[in-house]
Design an enzyme around this catalytic site. Sequence first.
Site, PDB file in Angstrom:
ATOM      1  N   LEU B  64       0.823  -1.214   0.000  1.00  0.00           N
ATOM      2  CA  LEU B  64       0.000   0.000   0.000  1.00  0.00           C
ATOM      3  C   LEU B  64       0.857   1.264   0.000  1.00  0.00           C
ATOM      4  O   LEU B  64       0.340   2.371  -0.091  1.00  0.00           O
ATOM      5  CB  LEU B  64      -0.973  -0.008   1.178  1.00  0.00           C
ATOM      6  CG  LEU B  64      -1.965  -1.186   1.203  1.00  0.00           C
ATOM      7  CD1 LEU B  64      -2.999  -0.995   2.309  1.00  0.00           C
ATOM      8  CD2 LEU B  64      -2.672  -1.382  -0.135  1.00  0.00           C
ATOM      9  N   HIS B 182       9.879 -14.327   1.000  1.00  0.00           N
ATOM     10  CA  HIS B 182      10.070 -13.974  -0.406  1.00  0.00           C
ATOM     11  C   HIS B 182      11.278 -14.785  -0.859  1.00  0.00           C
ATOM     12  O   HIS B 182      12.415 -14.438  -0.569  1.00  0.00           O
ATOM     13  CB  HIS B 182      10.312 -12.464  -0.509  1.00  0.00           C
ATOM     14  CG  HIS B 182      10.729 -11.996  -1.869  1.00  0.00           C
ATOM     15  ND1 HIS B 182       9.951 -11.195  -2.652  1.00  0.00           N
ATOM     16  CD2 HIS B 182      11.853 -12.223  -2.586  1.00  0.00           C
ATOM     17  CE1 HIS B 182      10.576 -10.949  -3.788  1.00  0.00           C
ATOM     18  NE2 HIS B 182      11.736 -11.550  -3.774  1.00  0.00           N
ATOM     19  N   HIS B 235       4.156 -15.637  -3.195  1.00  0.00           N
ATOM     20  CA  HIS B 235       4.162 -15.678  -4.662  1.00  0.00           C
ATOM     21  C   HIS B 235       5.015 -16.787  -5.311  1.00  0.00           C
ATOM     22  O   HIS B 235       6.020 -16.526  -5.961  1.00  0.00           O
ATOM     23  CB  HIS B 235       4.564 -14.326  -5.255  1.00  0.00           C
ATOM     24  CG  HIS B 235       5.694 -13.614  -4.550  1.00  0.00           C
ATOM     25  ND1 HIS B 235       6.899 -14.198  -4.293  1.00  0.00           N
ATOM     26  CD2 HIS B 235       5.762 -12.366  -4.052  1.00  0.00           C
ATOM     27  CE1 HIS B 235       7.676 -13.315  -3.666  1.00  0.00           C
ATOM     28  NE2 HIS B 235       7.007 -12.202  -3.502  1.00  0.00           N
ATOM     29  N   ASP B 308      -0.131  -9.603  -4.468  1.00  0.00           N
ATOM     30  CA  ASP B 308       1.148  -8.884  -4.560  1.00  0.00           C
ATOM     31  C   ASP B 308       0.945  -7.551  -5.297  1.00  0.00           C
ATOM     32  O   ASP B 308       1.784  -7.116  -6.091  1.00  0.00           O
ATOM     33  CB  ASP B 308       2.229  -9.723  -5.244  1.00  0.00           C
ATOM     34  CG  ASP B 308       3.635  -9.135  -5.032  1.00  0.00           C
ATOM     35  OD1 ASP B 308       3.771  -8.133  -4.306  1.00  0.00           O
ATOM     36  OD2 ASP B 308       4.594  -9.684  -5.622  1.00  0.00           O
TER      37      ASP B 308
END
Lengths: 302, 433
Positions: B64, B182, B235, B308
């Site tokens: 954000l 990640h 992801h 994402d």
Amino acid sequence: MRHLLSTGDLDRDQATLILDTATELAQVGDRSVKKLPTLRGRTVVNLFYEDSTRTRTSFELAAKRLSADVINFSAKGSSVSKGESLKDTALTLQAMGADGVVIRHSASGAAHRLSHWVDGSVLNAGDGTHEHPTQALLDAFTMRNRLGTLAGLRVAVVGDVLHSRVARSNVLLLTTLGAEVTLVAPPTLLPVSVGTWPCEVSYDLDAVLPKSDVVMMLRVQGERMNESFFPSVREYSRHYGLDGERLGRMPEHAIVMHPGPMVRGVEISAEVADSPRCTVTEQVANGVSLRMAVLYLLLGGS
Amino acid sequence: MPDNHGPYLIRGARPLGGDPVDLLLRDGTVAQIGNDLEVPEGVQVVDAEGLIALPGLVDLHTHLREPGREDAETVETGSRSAAMGGFTAVHAMANTHPVADTAGVVEQVWHLGREIGLCDVRPVGAVTVGLAGAQLSEIGAMADSAAQVRVFSDDGKCVSDALLMRRALEYAKAFDGVVAQHAQEPRLTEGAQMNEGCVSDRLGLPGWPAVAEEAIIARDCLLAQHVGSRLHVCHVSTKGSVDIIRWAKERGCDVTAEVTPHHLLLTDELVEGYDPIYKVNPPLRTEEDVLALREGLADGTIDVVATDHAPHPVEAKETEWSNAAMGMVGLETALAVVQRTMVDTGLLTWEQVADRMSAAPARIGRLDGHGRGLSESGPANVVLYDPAAPVDVDGTAMVTKSSNTPFRGMTLPGQVRATFLRGVPTVLEGKNA
Ligand SMILES: [Zn+2]
């Protein structure tokens, strides 16, 4: 043909037309008055983000021999070095009415991007580790001049293929023109998917030399050693450097090429570099004719 | 918002794609479900004929950008965008400026989300101070703060130090936290620009090998199992990663995983024109990977879809590929992409979509009041979705502050018509309410 971004975009007829046109234009260079009026009133911008006096000068000379107005827009000392984006530079060139933009850039794909932002023709003069189409064309032109034909010609491209835009452009172009390309390098300096490329691959230079009509040596930067691509410069040149002894193992008619600048003592020995079988200076001379041909074909139409 | 607190009667919606029913939303809960419900005094009726009703979606992975990069997105614009996509809760990643590595920063983001009130914003806490990968951040303080952080991640960077990762996994256990990794081996991806393969080799762009992701996932699964901790893999983008996670789950590792909508649909062939709109981390992979990801999401190896969502200003993308920023916006297209890749292909039912996009992410994020399905007296977090309303994607028409959508120019099959957060509409008739 509106832009020249990749040799992969050229079919056999288009590529042959460029070479044939270069042959005709080469005769201009032999005349006492070296200028043709063909591109009078046209503006060619040399947009160079990397220092390359050789390539820039070659394009400049080619454009001037065709009577074009040439603007050199080098990265140093211009707004480009002050952080202006490629897009803003493109819009500036657009406003100046550039008919053709010759771009050299360290980023792969920069010429592609530019072609979306200007109306004029974009000529890729080397983008990152992607392509260098006019180099491959002048190489093919040199081979054809020396050896008569490209069909069936056996060409070994030796060295740092992974980081070489010259290698990429040559593989695509020479294959299109019917030559048989063999890439020779240590496995670390070959792309992982090289097996899918339209060429042969070998790790053994000595095995390839006797079956080659052309041996094209690529520049190898010593810094690659620090990135573990090979253990030492000495070991590299022992396996992949071209010296007099290896030259002796090539067929007698075979030539040695190099896109320059050469690193003598690494990929090529002084003896080979200075031998009459080495076409380096010829390639430079041919570069002007070839670039004239490309500019003529891209910009010469009314 | 004085007069839109309802109650609302949703007429003829199909919960989880089933038979049409009416739902009465009152006082923040689903008060009644049934056929031909009466319309009580003062109730606003929402015609939902043909629309699918799903529990409010939960996103485990968004950026954000606030604090620090308010030119790209703010908590407010991001919340609007989330609501437009049918989300009632989103996790906001820690890679802001300053980094969300203290109780102060996570509380700031959490408060902003509360004030705006369009969607529950759950801050993610950084695993290491400044995302530098050297020293654990105050995980306990963030967990105990008003923001009640449960998901910890250095997203954007990999916690590559194996010992530090082990400690993070162990330490977060005390707070029922999960480390969301990640997975990107840094040495194997130095200067990497796109998936390493035929396309990168042709384009002369430095490659990002699948093994750089897979090696970290394999290591982390083994570590998590060794110390008995929860691991979440952000992801997932390669076939090999799916295989490794499937194997890890079989041997009892407490691992969960997410896939993004763009990795379910797009491949590295799109990089061909060097348009950085397709530049993302992890990179777009191959067709084979895309199919394996869909299969993994269908069989539950991959637990959730997470967007994402990564907004960037125009100038970050209108440049040479290697200078361009990595990331894509995704909140407003997520459900439609999942419909196209998973539902229309027969791989998931709507009920399973609700699991992958609401129940499972809420469970992983330890999020009360979300992901509880549509049942009487349950929280009135509801999204109404029209699966037969094709839309031509246009980034400039989106409500996110940025427009970097890779689906630009594509037609996606459906649209969110309404979103309710605890009975209050945040979207009605396809517009922010
Ligand atoms: Zn990430």
